[in-house]
Design a protein around this motif. Structure first.
Motif, short mmCIF file in Angstrom:
data_model
loop_
_atom_site.label_atom_id
_atom_site.label_comp_id
_atom_site.label_asym_id
_atom_site.label_seq_id
_atom_site.Cartn_x
_atom_site.Cartn_y
_atom_site.Cartn_z
N PRO A 1 29.14 43.25 37.77
CA PRO A 1 29.07 43.04 39.06
C PRO A 1 29.93 42.76 40.05
O PRO A 1 30.78 41.96 39.73
N LYS A 2 29.90 43.33 41.50
CA LYS A 2 31.24 43.44 42.14
C LYS A 2 31.95 41.80 42.50
O LYS A 2 32.87 41.80 42.27
N GLN A 3 30.72 41.31 43.09
CA GLN A 3 31.38 40.03 43.91
C GLN A 3 31.85 39.20 42.78
O GLN A 3 32.67 38.13 43.08
N THR A 4 31.44 39.02 41.64
CA THR A 4 31.84 38.05 40.76
C THR A 4 32.70 38.39 39.51
O THR A 4 33.09 37.94 38.55
N ALA A 5 32.92 39.77 39.65
CA ALA A 5 34.00 40.64 38.49
C ALA A 5 35.25 39.92 38.31
O ALA A 5 35.76 39.87 37.04
N LYS A 6 35.97 39.32 39.29
CA LYS A 6 37.11 38.77 39.24
C LYS A 6 37.38 37.49 40.21
O LYS A 6 37.66 37.65 41.05
N ILE A 7 37.10 36.36 39.57
CA ILE A 7 37.54 35.09 40.14
C ILE A 7 39.10 34.79 40.25
O ILE A 7 39.48 35.04 39.08
N MET A 8 39.66 34.50 41.28
CA MET A 8 41.06 34.55 41.25
C MET A 8 41.41 32.94 40.83
O MET A 8 40.90 31.95 41.15
N SER A 9 42.85 32.99 40.54
CA SER A 9 43.41 31.66 40.20
C SER A 9 43.67 30.94 41.68
O SER A 9 43.70 31.43 42.76
N LEU A 10 43.35 29.71 41.47
CA LEU A 10 43.28 28.78 42.75
C LEU A 10 44.74 28.46 43.41
O LEU A 10 45.21 28.44 44.56
N THR A 11 45.91 28.85 42.48
CA THR A 11 47.27 28.30 42.82
C THR A 11 47.96 29.79 43.25
O THR A 11 48.91 29.86 44.10
N GLU A 12 47.62 31.08 42.75
CA GLU A 12 48.18 32.37 42.78
C GLU A 12 46.99 33.38 43.05
O GLU A 12 46.74 33.95 42.00
N PRO A 13 46.49 33.24 44.20
CA PRO A 13 44.98 34.15 44.39
C PRO A 13 45.27 35.59 44.18
O PRO A 13 44.31 36.33 44.21
N GLU A 14 46.44 36.04 43.98
CA GLU A 14 46.54 37.54 43.63
C GLU A 14 46.33 37.67 42.44
O GLU A 14 46.09 38.78 41.87
N ARG A 15 46.19 36.95 41.36
CA ARG A 15 45.94 36.77 39.89
C ARG A 15 44.74 36.33 39.73
O ARG A 15 44.05 35.38 40.19
N LYS A 16 44.07 36.84 38.54
CA LYS A 16 42.94 36.45 38.06
C LYS A 16 42.92 34.97 37.54
O LYS A 16 43.88 34.49 37.09
N MET A 17 41.96 34.09 37.66
CA MET A 17 41.73 32.87 37.04
C MET A 17 41.68 32.87 35.56
O MET A 17 40.94 34.05 35.23
N SER A 18 42.74 32.28 34.99
CA SER A 18 42.74 32.33 33.15
C SER A 18 43.08 31.34 32.68
O SER A 18 43.84 30.29 32.98
N LYS A 19 42.34 31.06 31.64
CA LYS A 19 42.39 29.96 30.72
C LYS A 19 43.70 29.68 30.10
O LYS A 19 43.92 28.44 29.60
N SER A 20 44.55 30.65 30.21
CA SER A 20 45.90 30.36 29.48
C SER A 20 47.10 29.92 30.60
O SER A 20 48.21 29.87 30.06
N ASP A 21 46.58 29.95 31.86
CA ASP A 21 47.64 29.56 33.05
C ASP A 21 47.73 27.89 33.14
O ASP A 21 46.93 27.19 32.37
N PRO A 22 48.64 27.34 33.87
CA PRO A 22 48.79 26.00 34.14
C PRO A 22 47.38 25.35 34.85
O PRO A 22 46.55 26.27 35.64
N GLU A 23 47.03 24.35 34.37
CA GLU A 23 45.94 23.42 34.82
C GLU A 23 45.41 23.63 36.10
O GLU A 23 44.11 23.75 36.43
#
Ligand code: AMP
Ligand code: TRP
Length: 334
Positions: free
Chosen positions: A184-206
């Motif tokens: 589904p479009k709206q939830t397909a890609k939640i972005m990083s809180l510190t670099e909102p051009e990138r997807k939120m990822s579990k392997s990035d900084p806390e």
């Protein structure tokens, strides 16, 4: 699943690596709970996929059990749905070998996740990382899956899965069901809180993600520090305002308020209010999940039993497809 034999089949998986994030919840887990009752579901803890990057053995075991607890805490029913560990069902690896022989290196070379991960782990560009999409195709095709709910980052892997299934079917008629993605479009890609051009990822900084087990204080702090922009206008425009649009997506999804009324209501107000409401909605969503998660983690025997019993159910279904594949391909089966 016995009395519900006519429902279509849904398969999805999450890796037991890093922290499970709000991105995983909104992009995947939450949709699993919404779809669960309309399908015969398999929700896998894809531990073999996690081995494509180095894992600490004790950490991997702990995260596997935690992910089982999170699946159930989020609302999935392990009596109905098959919640299980990928490595407990050897047919995944067996089918992956077969599918390797139907996958072209040229296709794998085009996979953007491989290119990203190879870039990130330059010292360990292993063959497993390269053939990762083939194991994923095996996961899905093994159960004659109809629907695969995933985030947008997995779209390309779903496409190659369909291509592989169609290629096998073209040579050996009717072997696999060709699965449909659910993104589904709206939830397909939640972005990083510190670099909102990138997807939120579990392997990035806390600070860049919300973990599902974060405390309310941590959640509020992370949202307060979330990167936005300087024009001060609350408007949904992912292209030009990725930070603000990301907060709006999270808030709209979790509160159930549709995007138009949400932006109308908040327009003219400061970003502080948007961040505060997003934090509150997240805290309220996660509270019951966290409570249930901690209860479940206190009963490891129960979790072990769920994973053991469900692996048995999965092996039964997986074996049916694998036997069919072996037979169709001409592997001698006395
Ligand atoms: P992974 O953490 O890579 O195992 O991803 C598990 C599931 O969560 C997959 O369906 C992903 O597409 C989904 N997912 C991961 N990160 C995000 C994100 N930032 N936004 C939306 N979906 C996500
Ligand atoms: N590759 C997926 C991810 O990293 C996880 C996964 C493995 C998966 N096998 C799957 C998702 C099968 C859906 C279906 O997000």
């Amino acid at each position: 699943m016995s009395d519900t034999a006519k429902k279509p089949i849904l398969f999805s998986g999450i890796q037991p690596s890093g922290h499970i994030t709000l991105g995983n919840y909104i992009g995947a887990l939450r949709n699993f709970t919404i779809l669960e009752s309309d399908y015969n579901c398999l929700f896998s803890i894809v531990d073999l996929h996690a081995l494509t990057v180095r894992q600490d053995p004790a950490g991997l075991r702990r995260k596997t059990v935690e992910l089982a607890a999170l699946y159930i805490a989020a609302g999935l029913n392990p009596e109905e749905s098959i919640i299980y560990c990928q490595s407990h069902v050897p047919q995944h690896a067996e089918l992956a070998w077969i599918l390797n022989c139907f996958t072209y290196m040229g296709e794998l070379n085009r996979m953007t996740q491989f290119k990203d991960k190879a870039q990130k782990h330059k010292d360990n560009i292993n063959a497993g990382l390269y053939t990762y999409p083939v194991l994923m195709a095996a996961d899905i095709l093994l159960y004659q899956t109809d629907l695969v709910p995933v985030g947008a980052d997995q779209k390309q892997h779903l496409e190659i899965t369909r291509d592989i299934a169609e290629r096998v079917n073209a040579i050996h008629k009717g072997v696999f069901k060709v699965p449909e993605p659910y993104i589904p479009k709206q939830t397909a890609k939640i972005m990083s809180l510190t670099e909102p051009e990138r997807k939120m990822s579990k392997s990035d900084p806390e600070d860049s993600f919300i973990a599902l087990t974060d405390t309310p204080e941590t959640i509020s702090r992370k949202f307060r520090r979330a990167v936005t922009d300087s024009d001060g206008e609350i408007r949904y425009d992912p292209e030009n305002k990725p930070g603000v649009s990301n907060l709006l997506s999270i808030l709209s999804t979790l509160s159930g308020e549709d995007m138009d009324s949400l932006t109308a209501r908040l327009s003219g107000q400061g970003y502080g209010k948007l961040k505060d409401e997003t934090a509150q909605a997240t805290i309220e969503t996660l509270k019951p999940i966290q409570e249930r998660f901690h209860q479940l983690m206190a009963d490891k025997d129960y979790l072990a039993k769920v994973l053991t019993d469900n692996a048995e159910r999965a092996r039964y279904l997986a074996n049916k497809t694998l036997r069919k594949v072996y037979k169709k391909l001409g592997l001698y089966q006395p």
